[in-house]
Design an enzyme around this catalytic site. Sequence first.
Site, mmCIF file in Angstrom:
data_model
loop_
_atom_site.group_PDB
_atom_site.id
_atom_site.type_symbol
_atom_site.label_atom_id
_atom_site.label_comp_id
_atom_site.label_asym_id
_atom_site.label_seq_id
_atom_site.Cartn_x
_atom_site.Cartn_y
_atom_site.Cartn_z
ATOM 1 N N ASP A 6 -9.729 44.705 -23.944
ATOM 2 C CA ASP A 6 -9.906 46.034 -24.522
ATOM 3 C C ASP A 6 -8.546 46.706 -24.582
ATOM 4 O OD1 ASP A 6 -12.578 45.674 -24.733
ATOM 5 O OD2 ASP A 6 -13.122 46.878 -22.991
ATOM 6 N N ASP A 16 -24.269 44.575 -30.850
ATOM 7 C CA ASP A 16 -24.578 45.030 -29.490
ATOM 8 C C ASP A 16 -26.086 45.246 -29.400
ATOM 9 O OD1 ASP A 16 -21.868 45.028 -29.046
ATOM 10 O OD2 ASP A 16 -21.625 47.191 -29.303
#
Lengths: 250, 198
Positions: A11, A130
């Site tokens: 990330d 997701d």
Amino acid sequence: MLTKRIIPCLDVKDGKTVKGTNFVNLRDAGDPVELAARYSDEGADELVFLDISASHEGRKTLLEMVVRVAEAVQIPFTVGGGISTVYDVKRVLDAGADKVSLNTAIVQNPEFLERAAEHVGSQSIVAAIDVKRTNGGWTVWVKGGRENTGRDALKWAEETTQRGAGELLVTSMDRDGTQSGYDVDLLRELSTQVSVPVIASGGAGKLEHFIEALTNGKADAVLAASLFHFQQIKIAELKSFLRQQHIPIR
Amino acid sequence: MIGIIDYGAGNIRSVSNALKRLGIGHTVSSSIGELQRADKLILPGVGEARMAMDSLDRAGLIRWLKDVRVPFLGICLGMQLLFEKSDERHTDCLGILPGKIVQFDSRSLPHIKVPHMGWNQVRRRNDSPLFAGIAESEHFYFVHSYYAPAVPETVGATEYGLTFSSAVQMNNFYGVQFHPEKSGSAGLQLLKNFGERC
């Protein structure tokens, strides 16, 4: 024989890795380029960078990072996070990324997925999905897991491949961060249904979890973040374990 | 000096980065004048056959490419374009190698995913300078939905539901289906071999 892929996920925000790492011997633990090179040396098959910068400046920094990663590593890498136009897609690929992952933008505007695939080819387009479990199934969530679309995850997965996604990156929001194992039922349903490769994400906590995702879950690749960053499991150790279990590994 | 043929296909920067890392001098160009000065050529390629042939046509490169005499390496789509035809939008290709590029069919090969994406091995069929010093056990990174069948010019073959050509060689023309520029140290060695041994 095609091998199963091990993919560390980084990330990044404003050009820096966000989640901490406890790698030693890194000059700058927050430097995604140095971390990428380290993973590449340790045998990572591919890398994923997810940009969580909100600002315009952050995005500019991301492109500079992509250029530097492409110079530093000779393995493929995917860049995702906030990509919402064909122009964005092309800029990230021209900077040296191999694939882009698209998430919220393609749920909101599925034609964008088609246009992106027409311009750069399906092989460079990853649909990131997701999902959370609901009664008897799974639904798609967007905006970093904050918004429920109510869409059925299996149907959406099929639609993304029809529209040109060349690969799926499927994250179980229920499992993400829990280290309790991948959602193997989800992976198996998806992998048997779609004809493109599936990357498993969310829930890896121990060596056995990777085996489950790759065998019962029929996943083509497994992704993890903190587990690798904090060296709870090292990539070399994971690969030798998988080899012992007769999983084809590079 | 290696000339990398720029015809708007992706991954040119990756090829250039790999050569830079190897310290091999190169130039990226779409002009025949400039490319003629190169003593070796690389045709990279990510994308789709018809669009690639159209771009080569627009750049006026097709006739010149067919008669190139210097060592020439086609990568991925760049290798597929060396063949006569591609089923991908029924495209006429360069016709340097005989044969037709066809699609992995997930209906007749029910256990495979398309694209063929990831690291796979290359079984050597004939000696090629491309693979000098590279162990058979090494893996290379592939990503493609179409493939070249095995032909007499095949120097490397790969299994994916069937056996296809992952490396070809005829006279001064070389081609690899995988991406050496993305295949770690084995890939770098292959590019070095092309630079030094071909």
